[in-house]
Write a protein that holds these residues in place. Structure first.
Motif, mmCIF file in Angstrom:
data_model
loop_
_atom_site.group_PDB
_atom_site.id
_atom_site.type_symbol
_atom_site.label_atom_id
_atom_site.label_comp_id
_atom_site.label_asym_id
_atom_site.label_seq_id
_atom_site.Cartn_x
_atom_site.Cartn_y
_atom_site.Cartn_z
ATOM 1 N N PRO A 1 0.811 -1.231 0.000
ATOM 2 C CA PRO A 1 0.000 0.000 0.000
ATOM 3 C C PRO A 1 0.836 1.269 0.000
ATOM 4 N N LYS A 2 1.988 1.215 0.680
ATOM 5 C CA LYS A 2 2.843 2.398 0.707
ATOM 6 C C LYS A 2 3.349 2.726 -0.689
ATOM 7 N N ASN A 3 3.744 1.721 -1.439
ATOM 8 C CA ASN A 3 4.235 1.952 -2.795
ATOM 9 C C ASN A 3 3.130 2.518 -3.697
ATOM 10 N N ARG A 4 1.931 1.974 -3.554
ATOM 11 C CA ARG A 4 0.819 2.459 -4.358
ATOM 12 C C ARG A 4 0.491 3.915 -4.023
ATOM 13 N N LYS B 1 0.488 7.160 -6.505
ATOM 14 C CA LYS B 1 -0.669 8.041 -6.646
ATOM 15 C C LYS B 1 -0.279 9.494 -6.364
ATOM 16 N N LYS B 2 0.531 9.688 -5.322
ATOM 17 C CA LYS B 2 0.961 11.042 -4.985
ATOM 18 C C LYS B 2 1.803 11.639 -6.118
ATOM 19 N N ARG B 3 2.665 10.808 -6.697
ATOM 20 C CA ARG B 3 3.488 11.299 -7.806
ATOM 21 C C ARG B 3 2.613 11.708 -8.994
ATOM 22 N N ARG B 4 1.607 10.856 -9.288
ATOM 23 C CA ARG B 4 0.709 11.177 -10.402
ATOM 24 C C ARG B 4 -0.058 12.468 -10.135
ATOM 25 N N LYS B 5 -0.566 12.597 -8.918
ATOM 26 C CA LYS B 5 -1.297 13.815 -8.573
ATOM 27 C C LYS B 5 -0.397 15.042 -8.683
ATOM 28 N N SER B 6 0.844 14.915 -8.202
ATOM 29 C CA SER B 6 1.764 16.066 -8.275
ATOM 30 C C SER B 6 2.077 16.422 -9.729
#
Length: 388
Positions: free
Chosen positions: A364-367, A371-376
């Motif tokens: 879950p941490k990797n996912r 997701k955070k990278r995509r949002k940024s």
């Protein structure tokens, strides 16, 4: 084991229960017998058995008569009769169980020649007894030095003083007969007491000294084992153990007594097995038995021309092949029977606790990071589009 009254000194070492190593409640002693008749009353008209079991240093126990009808209980310190003077011991058993113990050790319960118990030990008797006990280690050391000077091939393993301090018994082990007459004269002159030399075996030496076995528990001979049966290497062979003397020998240097504990079960199980030296006749050649597993009921055979390749056969399969050989029939090969036993079963690991793999918290941490990278990235694209 330890009783409730055992304590620890300031330096961290065990201090005992105010009896200087001798437990008053008999909870730390060796070969202790539980008196399960203590809460039961005798039938009307039956007299109390006057036999008493008294324990002395280490595992030495003797039986005495309570002719004075003293009120004795387990843990009482008493003065007992000896050939000359008196000895001090601790009562370990009273009542009808003493009769059972006497019969077990082949002593006549009605024998009137048994020694007697004089009285309960006074404080003066106990102080003198403890004083003698404190001198035993120093006297044992000096007696060993005397034996070395006389070049005697013997080992003095333990010294036991009589309760009144007039006599000391030296226990020793030796391979051959030893002429220790000069040693007795030197010790009697140096210590000023009567000397008795008593030879014991190596197993009895380990029983008296005690220790911790390879299993991590106290030695059986010093806690509950009373009879020493002979142990042979055949006991290890029947149990399929490697004949390594360093692993099979105990602290006494002899084979471990525990090798006899399960020997009867192994012998009973081997009765249903084919003999170890059985031979199987096949078309590919003669096969010999290399190994036997009693628990899995499996035997391993190899051809005479190819001893390095072993084939596992069940006990019933070997019996079937031997029956065919007795009818002068040969099987094609051992591989046919071994193939039936070599069906690999897939190992299925079930999730008994309701948990997944050990990395269940990492995924879950990797996912979330992705997701955070995509949002940024999306935010950066939006900001650049607005600025344009």
């Amino acid at each position: 084991m330890g009783c409730n009254s055992c304590s620890t000194g300031k330096d961290g070492q065990p201090r005992g229960c105010r009896n200087n190593g001798t437990c008053g409640s008999d909870g730390c002693n060796k070969l202790t017998v539980f008196d399960w008749l203590s809460n039961m009353s005798l039938p009307a008209g039956q007299q109390h058995f006057d036999g008493v079991e008294v324990r002395f240093k280490n595992s030495r126990k003797e039986f005495f008569r309570n002719t004075e009808k003293l009120s004795l209980s387990i843990g009482d310190v008493v003065a007992t009769q000896v050939k000359s003077g008196h000895d001090i011991g601790i009562v370990t058993l009273t009542g009808e169980l003493v009769r059972v113990q006497m019969k077990k050790k082949k002593i006549d319960p009605e024998d009137e020649t048994l020694p007697k118990i004089y009285r309960k030990a006074t404080q003066r008797d106990i102080d003198k007894w403890q004083k003698c006990r404190n001198q035993e280690e120093e006297i044992k050391k000096r007696s060993r030095e005397m034996a070395i000077l006389l070049k005697l091939e013997m080992k003095i393993s333990d010294v036991e003083f009589q309760g009144d301090g007039s006599k000391a018994t030296f226990y020793y082990t030796a391979e051959d007969r030893v002429d220790f007459r000069q040693l007795i004269k030197d010790m009697a002159k140096a210590f000023g007491i009567r000397i008795e030399m008593r030879q014991i075996g190596y197993r009895q030496e380990a029983q008296r000294l005690g220790g911790i076995g390879s299993c991590g528990r106290e030695l059986c001979c010093s806690t509950w084992l009373t009879d020493f049966r002979s142990v042979s290497t055949a006991a290890a062979r029947y149990q399929q153990l490697s004949l390594n003397p360093q692993k099979l020998a105990g602290q006494c240097g002899k084979l471990k007594c525990c090798l006899n504990y399960e020997l009867d079960v192994y012998l009973e199980a081997l009765k249903d097995f084919p003999p170890q030296d059985c031979k199987l006749s096949t078309q590919k050649g003669l096969a010999f038995c290399q190994k036997t597993d009693i628990f899995k009921e499996t035997l391993w055979f190899s051809y005479k021309d190819d001893p390095s390749n072993w084939h596992a056969l069940t006990k019933d399969q070997v019996k079937e092949i031997l029956a065919k050989n007795r009818d002068k029939k040969k099987i094609a090969s051992l591989e046919e029977y071994a193939a039936e036993n070599s069906r690999d079963e897939e190992l299925i690991f079930e999730n008994a606790v309701g948990q997944d793999s050990l990395t269940r918290f990492d995924r879950p941490k990797n996912r979330n990071k992705r997701k955070k990278r995509r949002k940024s990235k999306n935010r950066n694209k939006k900001t650049t589009a607005r600025n344009a």
